[in-house]
Design an enzyme around this catalytic site. Structure first.
Site, PDB file in Angstrom:
ATOM      1  N   GLY A  71       0.851  -1.217  -0.300  1.00  6.36           N
ATOM      2  CA  GLY A  71       0.452  -0.131  -0.086  1.00  6.36           C
ATOM      3  C   GLY A  71       0.804   1.462   0.158  1.00  6.36           C
ATOM      4  O   GLY A  71       0.636   2.010  -0.748  1.00  6.36           O
ATOM      5  N   THR A  72       2.199   0.649   0.882  1.00 10.11           N
ATOM      6  CA  THR A  72       2.675   2.594   0.434  1.00 10.11           C
ATOM      7  C   THR A  72       3.301   3.181  -0.636  1.00 10.11           C
ATOM      8  O   THR A  72       3.527   3.988  -0.902  1.00 10.11           O
ATOM      9  CB  THR A  72       4.148   2.150   1.992  1.00 10.11           C
ATOM     10  OG1 THR A  72       3.072   1.881   3.209  1.00 10.11           O
ATOM     11  CG2 THR A  72       4.986   2.901   1.536  1.00 10.11           C
ATOM     12  N   GLN A 180      -7.215  -0.338   3.839  1.00 14.00           N
ATOM     13  CA  GLN A 180      -7.750  -1.195   5.145  1.00 14.00           C
ATOM     14  C   GLN A 180      -9.179  -1.165   4.736  1.00 14.00           C
ATOM     15  O   GLN A 180     -10.105  -2.636   5.884  1.00 14.00           O
ATOM     16  CB  GLN A 180      -8.304   0.084   6.724  1.00 14.00           C
ATOM     17  CG  GLN A 180      -7.950  -0.312   7.514  1.00 14.00           C
ATOM     18  CD  GLN A 180      -6.552  -1.701   8.000  1.00 14.00           C
ATOM     19  OE1 GLN A 180      -8.001  -2.419   8.380  1.00 14.00           O
ATOM     20  NE2 GLN A 180      -5.480  -0.810   8.615  1.00 14.00           N
ATOM     21  N   SER A 200      -3.826  -3.344  -0.688  1.00 15.71           N
ATOM     22  CA  SER A 200      -2.819  -4.594  -0.353  1.00 15.71           C
ATOM     23  C   SER A 200      -3.115  -5.515   0.371  1.00 15.71           C
ATOM     24  O   SER A 200      -4.360  -5.852   0.156  1.00 15.71           O
ATOM     25  CB  SER A 200      -2.080  -3.857   0.992  1.00 15.71           C
ATOM     26  OG  SER A 200      -0.835  -4.349   1.623  1.00 15.71           O
ATOM     27  N   GLY A 201      -2.218  -6.874   0.187  1.00 15.01           N
ATOM     28  CA  GLY A 201      -2.389  -7.909   0.277  1.00 15.01           C
ATOM     29  C   GLY A 201      -1.828  -8.755   1.730  1.00 15.01           C
ATOM     30  O   GLY A 201      -3.069  -9.781   1.995  1.00 15.01           O
ATOM     31  N   HIS A 202      -1.481  -7.889   2.247  1.00 13.47           N
ATOM     32  CA  HIS A 202      -1.353  -8.365   3.410  1.00 13.47           C
ATOM     33  C   HIS A 202      -3.178  -7.643   4.521  1.00 13.47           C
ATOM     34  O   HIS A 202      -2.810  -8.339   6.010  1.00 13.47           O
ATOM     35  CB  HIS A 202      -0.083  -8.179   4.349  1.00 13.47           C
ATOM     36  CG  HIS A 202      -0.225  -6.562   5.107  1.00 13.47           C
ATOM     37  ND1 HIS A 202       0.237  -6.529   6.498  1.00 13.47           N
ATOM     38  CD2 HIS A 202       0.011  -5.136   4.450  1.00 13.47           C
ATOM     39  CE1 HIS A 202       0.381  -5.076   6.202  1.00 13.47           C
ATOM     40  NE2 HIS A 202       0.577  -4.610   5.438  1.00 13.47           N
ATOM     41  N   THR A 238      11.665  -7.288 -11.844  1.00 16.25           N
ATOM     42  CA  THR A 238      10.901  -8.925 -11.835  1.00 16.25           C
ATOM     43  C   THR A 238       9.370  -8.733 -11.075  1.00 16.25           C
ATOM     44  O   THR A 238       9.936  -8.308 -10.060  1.00 16.25           O
ATOM     45  CB  THR A 238      12.243  -9.533 -11.320  1.00 16.25           C
ATOM     46  OG1 THR A 238      13.119  -9.423 -12.200  1.00 16.25           O
ATOM     47  CG2 THR A 238      11.605 -10.634 -11.966  1.00 16.25           C
ATOM     48  N   CYS A 326       2.713   0.584  11.052  1.00 17.77           N
ATOM     49  CA  CYS A 326       3.921   2.204  10.504  1.00 17.77           C
ATOM     50  C   CYS A 326       3.979   3.420  10.997  1.00 17.77           C
ATOM     51  O   CYS A 326       5.945   3.853  11.062  1.00 17.77           O
ATOM     52  CB  CYS A 326       3.838   2.848   9.189  1.00 17.77           C
ATOM     53  SG  CYS A 326       2.936   1.420   7.960  1.00 17.77           S
TER      54      CYS A 326
END
Length: 384
Positions: A71-72, A180, A200-202, A238, A326
């Site tokens: 996300g950042t 979020q 974001s994934g996490h 990559t 963060c």
């Protein structure tokens, strides 16, 4: 002592099916997707399928999606890439809010250092912006509005559709940090007037180190990194193959269970608050009372302080936070709560509890009881 994890807004445990989907790309499917041989082509097909999956979840076309490291980076790309593109036309003004994630705020401060102007909108005591104030600060040279869909510390959900409509009326691009909100709120770019979206994934039981930026078809964008043709030259390098595959699987799972997940989180949140209400402690909930993500609960415990609370909760086996992950490790008061103009006592005693997959009503009630016990002793100034 059994630990209870209540910090899902910081990160979520990876789903077993996500891990299963990722493993082949750690082992036999190791090819570089840019290679022309079979090893590379097989991986390229998998990435293309993953991109389709994530794009569909946003109502977007696959070509509008740029995979990032999270996300950042997606936030940084949105602000810096658009600012660079529109500076050439004389549009060097941006609008954001005082409660954005630091990925947006720090990018804005950098842009100010190199000649851009930024308006930081205030919020009310619930964390909500004023649409009329937003209307007043839009200028002829405004290039971009960046306002998060839902706040990561208090859960307040902004009126994204109205913000987007206002931006469209004035010919201004609109970016929203949906990191979020993704997986909890419906996001459909065919309906929402949003030009750029960060995800974001996490945060959705996927892997860390992977995210994406949605770019609308009419968005002018200048890449900030160089060195290859990956991601249509918008983000060379990559690809994080295993992360992309895991992200797509997490998206598939979260979209399939989104409504049920929201309902489950409401039940957990209500159970936690009800248990606190039964206890002889003083507390107050921060954020909007109704327009809020159900899995985030920000609570102040007057007469205590966040640092002492967190240490005691941790010793009791309860994992939670005082604000954004963060900014963890710092003793600074949350900029979000400060921007809401809450009392110092309230801002310095705030704790964020966030719920997610794996939490049960029984453990939520047990956690609330332990929290209340600790808070009660601290508010009575007793040794623990």
């Amino acid at each position: 002592m059994m630990a209870i994890y209540l910090d899902h807004a910081a990160t979520t445990p990876i789903h077993p099916l996500v891990k299963e989907a990722m493993l082949p790309y750690l082992e036999e499917a190791f090819g570089n997707p840019s290679s022309m041989h079979q090893y590379g082509r097989d991986v390229r097909v998998a990435i293309d399928q993953a991109r389709d999956q994530v794009a569909r979840a946003l109502g977007a076309d696959a070509g509008q999606l740029v995979f990032t490291s999270g996300g950042t980076e997606a936030d940084n790309m949105a602000l810096l890439g658009v600012a660079a593109a529109y500076a050439e036309t004389g549009k060097k003004h941006l609008i954001t809010t005082q409660i954005e994630h630091h990925a947006v705020l720090d990018a804005c401060r950098y842009l100010e250092r190199i000649g851009f102007e930024v308006t930081y909108l205030p919020v009310d005591h619930t964390g909500m912006i004023d649409l009329e104030q937003l209307r007043r600060v839009i200028r002829n040279d405004t290039a971009l509005i960046s306002i998060m869909m839902a706040n990561n510390e208090i859960g307040t959900v902004q009126p994204i559709e109205q913000i987007g409509e206002l931006a469209r009326e004035r010919g201004v691009l609109f970016h929203t940090d949906a990191v979020q909100a993704f997986g909890s709120l419906e996001i459909d770019v065919k309906r929402l007037p949003v030009d750029l979206i960060s995800v974001s994934g996490h945060k959705i039981n996927g892997p860390k180190g992977i995210g994406a930026l949605y770019l609308g078809k009419n968005v002018k964008f200048i890449p900030r990194t160089f060195g290859g043709s990956q991601e249509r030259r918008r983000r060379p390098g990559t690809e994080n193959v295993m992360g992309i595959i895991g992200f797509a699987k997490a998206v598939e799972l979260s979209q399939a269970s989104r409504e049920q997940h929201m309902a489950d989180m409401r039940v957990l949140r209500q159970a936690f608050v009800e248990e606190l209400n039964r206890q002889p402690i003083e507390f107050v909930v921060n954020g909007h009372p109704t327009k809020s993500l159900p899995h985030i609960l920000n609570v102040s415990f007057p007469g205590t302080d966040s640092e002492t609370l967190l240490m005691n909760f941790d010793l009791a086996g309860i994992a939670c936070a005082s604000g954004s992950a963060c900014t963890s490790g710092t003793l600074e008061v949350s900029h979000v709560l400060q921007s809401m103009h809450l009392s110092e006592e309230r801002t310095r005693s705030a704790i964020r509890f966030s719920f997610g997959r794996g939490n049960t009503v029984d453990e939520i009630k047990r956690a609330a009881e332990m929290v209340a016990s600790i808070v009660h002793r601290l508010q009575r100034h007793e040794e623990i």
